[in-house]
Motif scaffolding. Structure first.
Motif, PDB file in Angstrom:
ATOM      1  N   GLY A 350     -35.320  50.226 141.870  1.00  0.00           N
ATOM      2  CA  GLY A 350     -34.733  49.171 141.051  1.00  0.00           C
ATOM      3  C   GLY A 350     -33.327  48.757 141.399  1.00  0.00           C
ATOM      4  O   GLY A 350     -32.868  47.706 140.950  1.00  0.00           O
ATOM      5  N   GLN A 351     -32.601  49.557 142.205  1.00  0.00           N
ATOM      6  CA  GLN A 351     -31.186  49.249 142.407  1.00  0.00           C
ATOM      7  C   GLN A 351     -30.817  48.995 143.856  1.00  0.00           C
ATOM      8  O   GLN A 351     -29.829  48.338 144.131  1.00  0.00           O
ATOM      9  N   SER A 352     -31.595  49.546 144.806  1.00  0.00           N
ATOM     10  CA  SER A 352     -31.171  49.422 146.194  1.00  0.00           C
ATOM     11  C   SER A 352     -32.363  49.074 147.083  1.00  0.00           C
ATOM     12  O   SER A 352     -33.193  49.927 147.381  1.00  0.00           O
ATOM     13  N   MET A 353     -32.431  47.816 147.494  1.00  0.00           N
ATOM     14  CA  MET A 353     -33.503  47.394 148.382  1.00  0.00           C
ATOM     15  C   MET A 353     -33.392  48.105 149.728  1.00  0.00           C
ATOM     16  O   MET A 353     -34.412  48.481 150.331  1.00  0.00           O
ATOM     17  N   GLU A 354     -32.165  48.344 150.206  1.00  0.00           N
ATOM     18  CA  GLU A 354     -31.970  49.046 151.475  1.00  0.00           C
ATOM     19  C   GLU A 354     -32.540  50.460 151.406  1.00  0.00           C
ATOM     20  O   GLU A 354     -33.203  50.923 152.329  1.00  0.00           O
ATOM     21  N   SER A 355     -32.297  51.139 150.265  1.00  0.00           N
ATOM     22  CA  SER A 355     -32.829  52.499 150.102  1.00  0.00           C
ATOM     23  C   SER A 355     -34.344  52.487 150.091  1.00  0.00           C
ATOM     24  O   SER A 355     -34.993  53.363 150.674  1.00  0.00           O
ATOM     25  N   LEU A 356     -34.924  51.471 149.457  1.00  0.00           N
ATOM     26  CA  LEU A 356     -36.374  51.385 149.379  1.00  0.00           C
ATOM     27  C   LEU A 356     -36.979  51.156 150.757  1.00  0.00           C
ATOM     28  O   LEU A 356     -37.961  51.804 151.139  1.00  0.00           O
TER      29      LEU A 356
END
Length: 441
Positions: A350-356
């Motif tokens: 929910g907060q970090s597209m890069e992490s996903l």
């Protein structure tokens, strides 16, 4: 005129009759007994309670004496080494842990050390992760030796010892479950470190076990060491001297029971073993009795190593800092065992597209390992456990081959058994401590 030692044979309704009037007994038997040179071939296993797994022994017997013994393996073949070529480097941990199922943490550690050597990140492994690896391996060594003494005693008639050995092993498996979420087949040691930290609850349990186990070892010795039947079944039985061990590639307690103090933790240290204080137990008789004494002594040395490892547990990370290698998970043990913590899932979803994106790529595809090949050997409960890993630069192993001590040590069984009694095949085979999952991987 010369006279024969034998009267002329005559046939009766009961069969052929010879009248022996004198001469050497061996000559009499060989000359008169038509079945003197007959031998029978029997199959011991692969479904046999005393072959430590699905091992088939083809025995050629002359009475109670074993004239020829051959080992037949492969009944538990799982194709794990081939399967590794179709999984990424981290997923391999889940496969190798299932090979020698009595010492899964050694399979995992050897594999992780090989991958880390290919990556060139040996110096980046954190101190806490290395100490945890030593702690877990030595606990695993104790649990493996407990299974050995329990099952070997059972096979030689000491049923009580079997119950006691498995009883103490339960304490270690409970500790493993607290730390890894599983009693066996953990996939806990991974390239770059370990899956998750050791909780305080586990440390308390380990310290309780360190107080309990020395007392239990004394009980084992009281039960077995002076027992006449145990001594009769183990002393001077299945002897293999140091020359035979070296010629056949035999390692581990079997080699050390023949007098050679070869232990990779001392001779080729890894995981910082050179900084720990412990001895390498040896014996000189090279028989089942010597192997029994060496393994009990090794349990005591492992208890010393576990205590030292606990004292060295300093706060810190348990995985390398490089996020391109570190498994992208904040693990937590919940009601469903082991998995990502809800906070971590919420963050990457929910907060970090890069992490996903990073999480998705690393989990599905894995990291790339530079091309090359390495060999890493460690001291498992059964001897030298070696990993030959080859990378072609991709995200999956090109080839991983294990030098499995159970497979190599089984070569010694004919040398131990031939010329001995069939009852000693059980004692000699058990003293090798083969695990067929590792042998047939």
């Amino acid at each position: 005129m010369t006279t024969s030692n034998y009267a002329t044979e005559r046939d009766t309704t009961e069969g052929r009759v010879f009248t022996v009037t004198g001469g050497d007994w061996d000559s009499v038997v060989s000359g008169a007994d038509p079945i003197n040179d007959e031998r029978i071939v029997v199959n011991m296993g692969p479904q046999h309670p005393s072959t430590h797994g699905v091992l088939r022994l083809i025995l050629e017997l002359e009475g109670e004496t074993v004239r020829e013994a051959r080992s037949v393996v492969g009944y538990l073949h799982t194709g794990i080494e081939k399967n590794l070529e179709y999984r990424n480097w981290v997923q391999g941990s889940t496969f190798v842990t299932r090979m020698d199922y009595l010492s899964p943490l050694f399979n995992e550690t050897a594999y992780a050390l090989a991958v880390e050597k290919l990556l060139g990140i040996e110096e980046q492994i954190t101190e806490r992760a290395t100490v945890i690896r030593v702690l877990m391996m030595e606990l695993n060594r104790i649990s493996s030796h407990l299974v050995w003494v329990a099952t070997t005693a059972m096979e030689l008639g000491a049923i009580n010892m079997m119950l006691y050995g498995f009883r103490e092993r339960e304490h270690i498996l409970e500790i493993f479950e607290i730390i890894t979420g599983l009693r066996m087949n953990h996939a806990y040691v991974r390239p770059g470190g370990v899956a998750q930290d050791v909780p305080d609850e586990a440390v308390v349990k380990i310290r309780e076990f360190l107080k309990l186990m020395p007392k239990k070892l004394k009980e084992y010795e009281s039960l077995l060491s002076g027992q006449p039947i145990w001594l009769e079944r183990t002393k001077n039985v299945a002897v293999l001297d140091v020359t035979g061990c070296v010629a056949l590639g035999v390692t581990g307690p079997v080699l050390r029971s023949a007098g050679l103090a070869w232990d990779l933790r001392k001779t080729m240290p890894y995981c910082g073993y050179e900084t720990y204080e412990f001895d390498v137990p040896t014996h000189t008789d090279g028989d089942v009795w010597g192997r029994y004494l060496v393994r009990l002594a090794e349990i005591r040395e492992s208890l010393k190593l576990v205590e030292q490892a606990l004292d060295r547990l300093r706060p810190g990370p348990v995985m390398v800092a490089d996020k391109k290698i570190a498994w992208p998970a904040q693990l937590a043990i919940g009601v469903d065992g082991m998995g990502n913590s809800l906070e971590h899932v919420a963050k990457i979803m929910g907060q970090s597209m890069e992490s996903l994106i990073h999480h998705f790529k690393l989990v599905t595809e894995g990291f790339r390992v530079p091309p090359g090949q390495v060999y890493v050997g460690i001291e498992s409960p059964r001897g030298e456990l070696g990993v030959h890993a080859v990378s072609d630069g991709g995200t999956r192993p090109y080839r991983v081959h294990y030098r499995e001590p159970s497979f190599v040590n089984l070569q010694a069984l004919p040398a131990m058994a031939e010329g001995g009694l069939i009852a000693d095949v059980i004692a000699g085979g058990a003293s090798l401590d083969p695990v067929m999952g590792g042998c047939d991987r």
